[in-house]
Write a protein that holds these residues in place. Sequence first.
Motif, PDB file in Angstrom:
ATOM      1  N   LYS A 103      36.014  38.910  46.568  1.00  0.00           N
ATOM      2  CA  LYS A 103      35.773  40.220  45.968  1.00  0.00           C
ATOM      3  C   LYS A 103      36.694  40.460  44.782  1.00  0.00           C
ATOM      4  CE  LYS A 103      37.359  43.969  47.831  1.00  0.00           C
ATOM      5  NZ  LYS A 103      37.605  45.088  48.758  1.00  0.00           N
ATOM      6  N   PRO A 104      36.166  40.919  43.650  1.00  0.00           N
ATOM      7  CA  PRO A 104      37.033  41.238  42.505  1.00  0.00           C
ATOM      8  C   PRO A 104      38.001  42.363  42.851  1.00  0.00           C
ATOM      9  CG  PRO A 104      34.711  41.171  41.872  1.00  0.00           C
ATOM     10  CD  PRO A 104      34.745  41.151  43.357  1.00  0.00           C
ATOM     11  N   GLY A 105      39.177  42.315  42.220  1.00  0.00           N
ATOM     12  CA  GLY A 105      40.150  43.382  42.418  1.00  0.00           C
ATOM     13  C   GLY A 105      40.115  44.415  41.309  1.00  0.00           C
ATOM     14  N   VAL A 106      39.648  44.007  40.106  1.00  0.00           N
ATOM     15  CA  VAL A 106      39.610  44.893  38.948  1.00  0.00           C
ATOM     16  C   VAL A 106      38.266  44.737  38.255  1.00  0.00           C
ATOM     17  CG1 VAL A 106      40.572  45.374  36.666  1.00  0.00           C
ATOM     18  CG2 VAL A 106      42.104  44.865  38.561  1.00  0.00           C
ATOM     19  N   THR A 144      36.931  48.524  43.601  1.00  0.00           N
ATOM     20  CA  THR A 144      37.883  47.861  42.702  1.00  0.00           C
ATOM     21  C   THR A 144      38.606  48.918  41.881  1.00  0.00           C
ATOM     22  OG1 THR A 144      36.489  47.666  40.719  1.00  0.00           O
ATOM     23  CG2 THR A 144      36.183  45.987  42.425  1.00  0.00           C
ATOM     24  N   TYR A 145      39.715  48.531  41.253  1.00  0.00           N
ATOM     25  CA  TYR A 145      40.285  49.342  40.193  1.00  0.00           C
ATOM     26  C   TYR A 145      39.324  49.295  39.007  1.00  0.00           C
ATOM     27  CZ  TYR A 145      44.767  49.305  42.675  1.00  0.00           C
ATOM     28  OH  TYR A 145      45.750  49.468  43.602  1.00  0.00           O
ATOM     29  N   ASN A 146      39.227  50.391  38.271  1.00  0.00           N
ATOM     30  CA  ASN A 146      38.343  50.471  37.112  1.00  0.00           C
ATOM     31  C   ASN A 146      39.165  50.727  35.858  1.00  0.00           C
ATOM     32  OD1 ASN A 146      35.294  50.568  38.034  1.00  0.00           O
ATOM     33  ND2 ASN A 146      36.496  51.663  39.583  1.00  0.00           N
ATOM     34  N   VAL A 147      39.158  49.758  34.954  1.00  0.00           N
ATOM     35  CA  VAL A 147      39.907  49.817  33.706  1.00  0.00           C
ATOM     36  C   VAL A 147      38.892  49.728  32.568  1.00  0.00           C
ATOM     37  CG1 VAL A 147      41.681  48.736  32.282  1.00  0.00           C
ATOM     38  CG2 VAL A 147      41.883  48.680  34.783  1.00  0.00           C
TER      39      VAL A 147
END
Length: 384
Positions: free
Chosen positions: A73-76, A92-95
């Motif tokens: 799974k992606p983290g960001v 996930t974090y969203n940047v």
Amino acid sequence: MPEAEMTRDQINFRIVGPCRGPTGYDNQVRQLCKGLAENKRLFEFYEFAWGPVSLPQDWLSPLSQTQPPLLVKPGVTLHFVMPPQVQPCNDTYNVNFTMFEASTIPREWALHSMQHDHVIVPTASSANAWIRSGVSEDKISICPLGIDSEIFKPGIPAGNIGRIRGKAVHEYRTRLLNISDFIPRKNITGLLLAWLDATTDADDAVLILKACLYQHELYNWLQNEIRAMERRTGKTFEKAAPVFWITDVLHPAAMPSLYAVATHYISMSHGEGWDLPMMEAGACGLQLIAPRHSAYENWMDERWTCFIPSYEIDVPHFYPPTLLSGLRFWQPEHDAAVDIIKQAVKGQQLCSQSAAEAIRGRFTWANTTKQVLNIIDNVYGRGA
């Protein structure tokens, strides 16, 4: 955002953005995908459709085409879109890596940005636009964009792009270049008016305009504007130095030879979030002429840039007033631009230094990728 804290070098990415078109955003996404792969970071890529034009499939790197989902799974999720276009991923974090051209951002953009975990912008001008609009300074980081220094460098052979008024374009003594999407914010009409006032048909000079023209009604608008200029000034463009138009989409590999045709790169834009063609042109050794405002003031230096004085204006007609009510852009001073163009046409050196060394030594996509990774590491507590 996810509850579990990630560790350095274990962050996998989901990338969302445009990649198949000729715009700066598309190029930025392609380069960052390449950089993540070179840094051995795992990522999955999902295309966000952007604009009406797509490059041919064989022009695109496999890294900038849709990648299959990661087994881990992606983290960001790293978005490359305008704030209202971000579709946050809950696990996930969203940047969002984005930018803007005015002194502040629309209220809708600010409200969306407040919901994102972090915002990356390329310059202090964009960062200040977010902060002035109410977004917390702690939520914003600055990461400059870059160029491929192996491709964009002095000494590239000039391409033979055609002839005008019986002479090859590359044989004119002074050759000014501008590359723009044909949208009113780029102020191509302002550049044309300055050229009309600054030059005569006896000048050994040519203005090269590579314009991406996506909407037929804008072409009609341009023709009307040109006729209006001629009526106001009492002078036709036949009495000015020639203007050579390029409207075809060029292969990315052909761009260095296009820059090599020119002696100068000029912009009279009303506002910029960065301006990659200006940077690529400087890396190839061209003399740079830019309005003194927005992103230009952040990454450019007066030792190797001839700045056009500019002043703030209310949001021009090219954006819907309901969207950008109260925002401020900039107007390059016409008379100053005319004087600078005249100096260039006479063959005068406009700056004390070349931009190539400064740009190629500092602004590379490798540095951009490294800074993006460091920002994400720092923001989420894993050290620089």
